[in-house]
Write a protein that holds these residues in place. Structure first.
Motif, PDB file in Angstrom:
ATOM      1  N   PHE A   1       0.832  -1.230  -0.231  1.00  0.00           N
ATOM      2  CA  PHE A   1       0.112  -0.138  -0.032  1.00  0.00           C
ATOM      3  C   PHE A   1       0.843   1.306  -0.025  1.00  0.00           C
ATOM      4  O   PHE A   1       1.782   1.174   0.506  1.00  0.00           O
ATOM      5  CB  PHE A   1      -0.723   0.111   1.157  1.00  0.00           C
ATOM      6  CG  PHE A   1      -1.772  -1.199   1.342  1.00  0.00           C
ATOM      7  CD1 PHE A   1      -3.106  -1.384   0.749  1.00  0.00           C
ATOM      8  CD2 PHE A   1      -1.428  -2.067   2.060  1.00  0.00           C
ATOM      9  CE1 PHE A   1      -3.913  -2.126   1.068  1.00  0.00           C
ATOM     10  CE2 PHE A   1      -2.199  -3.417   2.162  1.00  0.00           C
ATOM     11  CZ  PHE A   1      -3.525  -3.359   1.650  1.00  0.00           C
ATOM     12  N   CYS A   2       0.394   2.230  -0.790  1.00  0.00           N
ATOM     13  CA  CYS A   2       1.153   3.710  -0.744  1.00  0.00           C
ATOM     14  C   CYS A   2       0.430   4.387   0.280  1.00  0.00           C
ATOM     15  O   CYS A   2      -0.816   4.574   0.171  1.00  0.00           O
ATOM     16  CB  CYS A   2       1.062   4.506  -1.893  1.00  0.00           C
ATOM     17  SG  CYS A   2       2.230   3.295  -3.262  1.00  0.00           S
ATOM     18  N   ILE A   3       1.116   5.033   1.526  1.00  0.00           N
ATOM     19  CA  ILE A   3       0.513   5.655   2.351  1.00  0.00           C
ATOM     20  C   ILE A   3       1.131   6.821   2.760  1.00  0.00           C
ATOM     21  O   ILE A   3       2.569   6.701   2.920  1.00  0.00           O
ATOM     22  CB  ILE A   3       0.419   4.900   3.706  1.00  0.00           C
ATOM     23  CG1 ILE A   3      -0.656   3.668   3.456  1.00  0.00           C
ATOM     24  CG2 ILE A   3      -0.112   5.608   4.825  1.00  0.00           C
ATOM     25  CD1 ILE A   3      -0.590   2.478   4.468  1.00  0.00           C
ATOM     26  N   TRP A   4       0.478   7.997   2.908  1.00  0.00           N
ATOM     27  CA  TRP A   4       1.384   9.292   3.374  1.00  0.00           C
ATOM     28  C   TRP A   4       0.352  10.040   4.396  1.00  0.00           C
ATOM     29  O   TRP A   4      -0.721  10.390   3.779  1.00  0.00           O
ATOM     30  CB  TRP A   4       2.062  10.138   2.407  1.00  0.00           C
ATOM     31  CG  TRP A   4       2.923  11.170   3.154  1.00  0.00           C
ATOM     32  CD1 TRP A   4       2.526  12.448   3.450  1.00  0.00           C
ATOM     33  CD2 TRP A   4       4.282  10.920   3.531  1.00  0.00           C
ATOM     34  NE1 TRP A   4       3.669  13.099   3.791  1.00  0.00           N
ATOM     35  CE2 TRP A   4       4.518  11.843   4.163  1.00  0.00           C
ATOM     36  CE3 TRP A   4       4.999   9.806   3.698  1.00  0.00           C
ATOM     37  CZ2 TRP A   4       6.070  12.020   4.718  1.00  0.00           C
ATOM     38  CZ3 TRP A   4       6.285  10.010   4.317  1.00  0.00           C
ATOM     39  CH2 TRP A   4       6.653  11.306   4.869  1.00  0.00           C
ATOM     40  N   PRO A   5       0.699  10.447   5.400  1.00  0.00           N
ATOM     41  CA  PRO A   5       1.915  10.021   6.298  1.00  0.00           C
ATOM     42  C   PRO A   5       1.973   8.563   6.573  1.00  0.00           C
ATOM     43  O   PRO A   5       1.048   7.852   6.641  1.00  0.00           O
ATOM     44  CB  PRO A   5       1.927  10.983   7.333  1.00  0.00           C
ATOM     45  CG  PRO A   5       0.479  11.252   7.664  1.00  0.00           C
ATOM     46  CD  PRO A   5      -0.095  11.333   6.228  1.00  0.00           C
ATOM     47  N   PRO A   6       3.331   8.011   6.921  1.00  0.00           N
ATOM     48  CA  PRO A   6       3.282   6.687   7.398  1.00  0.00           C
ATOM     49  C   PRO A   6       2.406   6.346   8.456  1.00  0.00           C
ATOM     50  O   PRO A   6       2.619   7.111   9.558  1.00  0.00           O
ATOM     51  CB  PRO A   6       4.975   6.444   7.428  1.00  0.00           C
ATOM     52  CG  PRO A   6       5.525   7.783   7.593  1.00  0.00           C
ATOM     53  CD  PRO A   6       4.506   8.834   6.980  1.00  0.00           C
ATOM     54  N   LEU A   7       2.180   5.026   8.745  1.00  0.00           N
ATOM     55  CA  LEU A   7       1.347   4.793   9.981  1.00  0.00           C
ATOM     56  C   LEU A   7       2.145   4.394  10.938  1.00  0.00           C
ATOM     57  O   LEU A   7       3.464   4.111  10.741  1.00  0.00           O
ATOM     58  CB  LEU A   7       0.661   3.280   9.666  1.00  0.00           C
ATOM     59  CG  LEU A   7      -0.479   3.205   8.327  1.00  0.00           C
ATOM     60  CD1 LEU A   7      -0.795   1.771   8.260  1.00  0.00           C
ATOM     61  CD2 LEU A   7      -1.414   4.430   8.811  1.00  0.00           C
ATOM     62  N   ALA A   8       1.745   4.162  12.258  1.00  0.00           N
ATOM     63  CA  ALA A   8       2.649   4.208  13.418  1.00  0.00           C
ATOM     64  C   ALA A   8       3.434   2.868  13.211  1.00  0.00           C
ATOM     65  O   ALA A   8       4.479   2.824  13.789  1.00  0.00           O
ATOM     66  CB  ALA A   8       1.735   4.109  14.658  1.00  0.00           C
ATOM     67  N   ILE A   9       2.877   1.737  12.858  1.00  0.00           N
ATOM     68  CA  ILE A   9       3.454   0.321  12.725  1.00  0.00           C
ATOM     69  C   ILE A   9       4.560   0.587  11.683  1.00  0.00           C
ATOM     70  O   ILE A   9       5.754  -0.121  11.807  1.00  0.00           O
ATOM     71  CB  ILE A   9       2.457  -0.675  12.043  1.00  0.00           C
ATOM     72  CG1 ILE A   9       3.089  -2.006  12.171  1.00  0.00           C
ATOM     73  CG2 ILE A   9       1.873  -0.178  10.787  1.00  0.00           C
ATOM     74  CD1 ILE A   9       3.581  -2.464  13.598  1.00  0.00           C
ATOM     75  N   GLN A  10       4.642   1.166  10.550  1.00  0.00           N
ATOM     76  CA  GLN A  10       5.705   1.352   9.660  1.00  0.00           C
ATOM     77  C   GLN A  10       6.910   2.078  10.606  1.00  0.00           C
ATOM     78  O   GLN A  10       7.980   1.730  10.311  1.00  0.00           O
ATOM     79  CB  GLN A  10       5.335   2.334   8.483  1.00  0.00           C
ATOM     80  CG  GLN A  10       4.208   1.889   7.706  1.00  0.00           C
ATOM     81  CD  GLN A  10       3.929   2.608   6.450  1.00  0.00           C
ATOM     82  OE1 GLN A  10       2.918   3.285   6.594  1.00  0.00           O
ATOM     83  NE2 GLN A  10       4.586   2.487   5.093  1.00  0.00           N
ATOM     84  N   LYS A  11       6.592   3.185  11.333  1.00  0.00           N
ATOM     85  CA  LYS A  11       7.598   3.806  12.035  1.00  0.00           C
ATOM     86  C   LYS A  11       8.313   2.727  13.270  1.00  0.00           C
ATOM     87  O   LYS A  11       9.428   2.652  13.244  1.00  0.00           O
ATOM     88  CB  LYS A  11       7.145   4.845  12.837  1.00  0.00           C
ATOM     89  CG  LYS A  11       6.785   6.042  12.017  1.00  0.00           C
ATOM     90  CD  LYS A  11       6.417   7.364  12.736  1.00  0.00           C
ATOM     91  CE  LYS A  11       6.365   8.425  11.824  1.00  0.00           C
ATOM     92  NZ  LYS A  11       5.989  10.016  12.419  1.00  0.00           N
ATOM     93  N   GLU A  12       7.443   1.853  13.657  1.00  0.00           N
ATOM     94  CA  GLU A  12       7.976   0.815  14.508  1.00  0.00           C
ATOM     95  C   GLU A  12       9.053  -0.048  13.976  1.00  0.00           C
ATOM     96  O   GLU A  12      10.106  -0.673  14.222  1.00  0.00           O
ATOM     97  CB  GLU A  12       6.755   0.068  15.188  1.00  0.00           C
ATOM     98  CG  GLU A  12       6.143   0.803  16.139  1.00  0.00           C
ATOM     99  CD  GLU A  12       4.805  -0.028  16.658  1.00  0.00           C
ATOM    100  OE1 GLU A  12       4.502  -1.226  16.476  1.00  0.00           O
ATOM    101  OE2 GLU A  12       3.687   0.638  17.221  1.00  0.00           O
ATOM    102  N   ILE A  13       8.348  -0.285  12.568  1.00  0.00           N
ATOM    103  CA  ILE A  13       9.354  -1.456  11.938  1.00  0.00           C
ATOM    104  C   ILE A  13      10.678  -0.636  11.427  1.00  0.00           C
ATOM    105  O   ILE A  13      11.912  -1.190  11.521  1.00  0.00           O
ATOM    106  CB  ILE A  13       8.697  -1.870  10.564  1.00  0.00           C
ATOM    107  CG1 ILE A  13       7.496  -2.693  10.800  1.00  0.00           C
ATOM    108  CG2 ILE A  13       9.428  -2.528   9.554  1.00  0.00           C
ATOM    109  CD1 ILE A  13       6.745  -2.934   9.777  1.00  0.00           C
TER     110      ILE A  13
END
Length: 241
Positions: A113-125
């Motif tokens: 998926f293309c997402i902006w701003p990034p989700l919290a889970i993306q920042k966790e990864i």
């Protein structure tokens, strides 16, 4: 602009420093912890020692160890810095591929998926992979088209990456797959999503910059048919030498 120069320009625009400051032929960058790409000085020509010392003082003033990016053809600069106690750090390879070449295969449903701003889970990864808040700040600074790519596999969020566009080049940064989900093909699908995003936004090609030591990433980009279009390395001052 030469073919090599356009890729250096894309790196700068899609992973920008906080500030730049010219000292003679040297451009000093302030990165505030955003990594070597935003914290390294460059030189358009061969500086004299007085100019070099002034640039070093400027880098120390913003709490950075003096460091330079050495681009193709800058042999004399490389030799000068070596003689002044700078060691080689992180040789980098630049890869590129036509966006259309990655966009010609259907990606399995709910995989990317293309997402902006990034989700919290993306920042966790990203954080688990060593990509800190200071690098998130770099992403926020980018002006123009940009996105974050979320990758899922085994019904779980498992990967993330950042893509931004400069002229007709989209550049991918920070591709990170959670360790327990590696070697499942997710990174390849995320690269294809990046190619689709690039094509939709009118970019002709997708580029990446990766250290030569990152064997897994180099193998991935080669397996996708990406071409090598340049190399650079850093030289960092051995302050206690």
């Amino acid at each position: 602009m030469s073919r090599d120069a356009k890729y250096y320009a894309a790196v700068e625009a899609t992973w920008p420093p906080v500030t730049t400051h010219a000292i003679g032929c040297i451009t000093v960058r302030e990165g505030r912890g955003g990594g070597s790409r935003v914290s390294s000085a460059t030189a358009d020509g061969l500086p004299d020692l007085a100019t070099l010392r002034q640039a070093e003082a400027e880098m120390r003033a913003v709490r950075q160890t003096p460091q330079f990016m050495i681009r193709k053809g800058e042999t004399l600069l490389d030799q000068l810095l070596e003689a002044q106690g700078y060691r080689i750090k992180d040789p980098v390879t630049l890869y590129t591929v036509a966006a259309a070449k990655l966009a010609d295969i259907v990606i399995p449903r709910v995989t990317t998926f293309c997402i902006w701003p990034p989700l919290a889970i993306q920042k966790e990864i990203w954080t688990a992979g060593g990509i800190s808040d200071r690098r998130f700040a770099v992403m926020e600074r980018v002006v123009g088209a940009k996105t974050a790519i979320l990758g899922r596999i085994d019904d779980q969020p498992a990967g993330t990456a950042f893509v931004a566009q400069h002229d007709d080049i989209a550049m991918l940064h920070g591709l990170e797959i959670a360790p327990e989900h590696r070697r499942k093909g997710l990174a390849g699908w995320m690269m294809r999503q990046a190619g689709k995003w690039a094509k939709r936004n009118g970019a002709y090609e997708l580029a990446v910059a990766v250290t030569q030591a990152n064997q897994a990433a180099n193998h991935l980009y080669q397996s996708l048919g990406m071409d090598v279009v340049g190399h650079y390395h850093y030289r960092i001052l051995e302050e206690n030498a």
